[in-house]
Structure formats: C-alpha cells, structure tokens
Enzyme design. Sequence first.
Site, PDB file in Angstrom:
ATOM      1  CE  LYS A 180       3.045   0.346   6.767  1.00 29.23           C
ATOM      2  NZ  LYS A 180       2.605  -1.015   7.143  1.00 29.23           N
ATOM      3  CB  SER A 220       2.232  -2.516   3.624  1.00 31.63           C
ATOM      4  OG  SER A 220       1.990  -2.505   5.023  1.00 31.63           O
ATOM      5  CB  SER A 225       2.773  -5.185   6.783  1.00 36.23           C
ATOM      6  OG  SER A 225       1.658  -5.462   5.974  1.00 36.23           O
TER       7      SER A 225
END
Length: 485
Positions: free
Chosen positions: A82, A156, A180
């Site tokens: 990420k 996310s 997330s």
Amino acid sequence: MDYWASSLNITSLLQDYEAGIKPQHVIQAIYDRIEAYQLVQPSVWIHLQPIGEVMLAANGLSIRWPDPKDRPPLYGVPFSVKDSIDVSGIPTTTGCSPLAFTPSASAPVYQHCIDAGGLFIGKTNMEQLATGMTGCRSPFGTLHSTFSKSHIVGGSSSGNAVTVSQGLVSFSLGSDTAGSIRVPALFNGICGFKPTKGTVSARGVSPACLHQDCVSFLTSNIEDAERVWQVCKGFDKADFFAKLPPMLPPRNPNSLRFCFGVPPAAALEICSPQYRKQFAEVIEVLRQNGGKLVELDWRPFAAANELLYNSSFVMERLTILPNGWFAQNKQLLHPVTRQVFEGALARNSSAVDLFKDLHKQAEYKRAVEDILTLEEVVENEVAELTLMVVPTTPSHPTIKEVEEDPIGINGRLGSFAHFANVLDLVGIAMPCGTYEIGEIIEGKKTRLPFGVTILAGTGLDRELLRVAMGLEEALSDVGQEDYLA
C-alpha cells in the site's frame, strides 16, 4: 523450463521452486499479467518496479540462499505494498501527491518481507489519506471490484486487493483502521487478516488514526495469511504504539473448541436480503463443523462502532496533516476527503469530549474482554474459544451509488467493521462463496463474492487462524459456489 503459468498461492509457488522453477520465470509471467491487466484497470499501481530491478533481486536470491533446504519462508514470493508504507528511495504518496515524500529508510514490515526472500513488485493505489472504505476517493483513479466493473473495489487498501485477487502478487501489505483490509478483501474474494493491533510494527507507515491503525495482510487463503504474519510480527520498541511481548508463554492446547455469537436480528436488518441469506448459510456451515452458536451481548460492539467516527476520535484524522496545511491547501484534496476533514473540524470537540470518549472505549473494551475469551476446559488439554462472526459489510454497492451518497454509504459499510480496532480485536475477513446478480457481461451473468469476518479477543491471533482454516476447509468440501449460491 522457460514458462510458468501456475498459482501464486505461496505453498504452491514454493513447491514449484522445489521442482526447479526459478523466480525469474515467475517474475516474467507476473509482468506479462500486469501488462495485460492494465488494459482493464490502468490505475492499480502508483509505482511499479521496473522488471529489470525485480529480475536483479530474483537473481540475488540464489546467491543469498544457495542451498534449497535453507530457503526462507517467502523465498521468491512476489508482493505489493500500500502506498502509505515506506520503501526507501520510492515516494510515499498516501494517495495524495501534495503530501508525498521520499523516505530514506523502509518500514520494518516491508523489510521483514524482503529479508525473508520476498520480491517487491510495486506500490498500489489507495483511498486518499486512507480516509474511506469504498475505494472511490483516489486522485490516481477509481478502481472497481475484480468481479464487476460496476461495483466498488473497497478501501482504503483498494489496489492491494486487486493485485492479490487478480493473481499479480501472492500477498499485499496494507493497513486497517476502520475496515480498510477487511472490506476490499470481501469485495474481491480474498482473505484480509487484521492481527492484534500493535503486534506488527507500524513504524514507517503513514497514519490514518495512530491509536487505531493496524498493519494488515491480504492473501488468497488463510494459510498464506498466517505465513506472512509469522514473518512480520514482533515487538518494535521504536514503534510507540507497539505492544510489549506477553509476560507468560501463550497457552497451547492439544484441542481447540469454539463457540460463536452473531449480531442480533435487528442489527442484521441493515444487510441486503442476499447478504442475510448468505450469512445464515455460513452460520449453518460453522455449526455443522463443530461451532456452537451462543447468544453474546452485542451492545458493547455496537457502542464501540459509534466511537470511531461519531465521537471526538475522528479528530485524530487531522493530526496526520502538517500544522496549518489543511486551511491553506484543502482545495488540493479529493472533494470527499476534504468533506471528511471539514466534518471533523465542524464537531468542535473539546479535550473533555475526548476524555469522556476514552472512558467509554475503556468500558467497552473491558466488557468485550469478558465476552471473547479463551478458556481452558480440561487440564490445559482442551480450550474453548469464543468468537464473534459478522457479515464483513451489509451489501456490495455500485460505484454509481457511492458517487450519489459517498459519506452515507461509507458509514454503512462499517456497520460490522468500525469497532474492531477500537476494541483491540483480531479479525479475519474470508470469502464464503458467490452469488449471482442481474448484470450480464460478455453474455455471462455476473457473480459477486460474499464473505464474513471472524473476530477474537486481543492476542488470540493464532487460535483465530486455526478456526478460520477449519471454516475455509469446510466451505471447500461442500463447494462454496454451489452451497452458497
């Protein structure tokens, strides 16, 4: 052998290496897949490593570990990261170019994977500043579920989930604050493991909410999640939110029984009819495979869920920004990201409000400690684990629906997710079959994934994974798609 076209499941991949496949063959195949998939979703990657650099790293593996018997647990295993996790020399954008910086050191969680033989492929698209659960708030482009171009990818850690689901990497490093990791795992048919908060170093990870953030993992199955967790976990004194190792060794029962609770019917009413049906079927599989359904008090879970975004806790989102930055630069943010921060400021929360909410959190945590337990049954030989099982989200919205109501839908997606880090729980989101919808693509009806999240008390990561593996095996035996259709 010059061509490889097998599974990126870690166990399968390591078996291929034992049979003579070289990491270079795997990397070439992966980059062919990446190139092809860019025609479908061109904004999966914020940074993609040049294939030459990855090949150089792959070549170095055989030099570093010449004896196949001494290979580390992630030897030649490709992974993505990420873009809130630092990799030395590569910009960390957190989905927000105006706040990007280039770190001089890598996050420990990344370095652990490299030291264990992993091959870094790139940094993935994400919800800007990790502010949402839809995957629709990135200036780098909106992604969609790998199952449907019309449906949201989840956030996310959105690009992370796509790379695993699409077979571009074996696993992905992400973070989970409000769900997330768990939400994109559901919407892309993979596993999302959120370990006990503070047991994997969050140093070098750009925060969303420091008190709630948890470094987490996306994999194609639970065995892979455990393997990556074992590589990455450990106390990091330089991470101020890390948990100290336990004073006593963990219990190791010869046999593990489990009982589990579910949200009450009133709480499940927020779910779509299809999700309620699927959830009931998963519960029946759990019961048929040794789980005892019991009634657990849902009230502290529901109360903790409200604390994350409907209390002074939301103000912590603002601490990630440099002093005065928002007032001067808010026009540079994605419109919905800006709306979230403006909403936090509009609360005008005081220090008194914050302390009152901290007191509530302590109360709810203590209540749940007495609910989700691991109890010895017979002279340390048998233990019973009490779990909470929830639908990961209430439904799977379309991108269009999110565009029409971005804040409202984001909140509903967290109905069974927001409380996990507030209560310091460990959780795993896992796929539990698919269901058919009316959308027809290339003459075929679309199927979307369904899944549940299983939650255990803090520190019970290993025990939770054992139960989840049992459910995974049971669903495989009955045939996920046929049974849960």
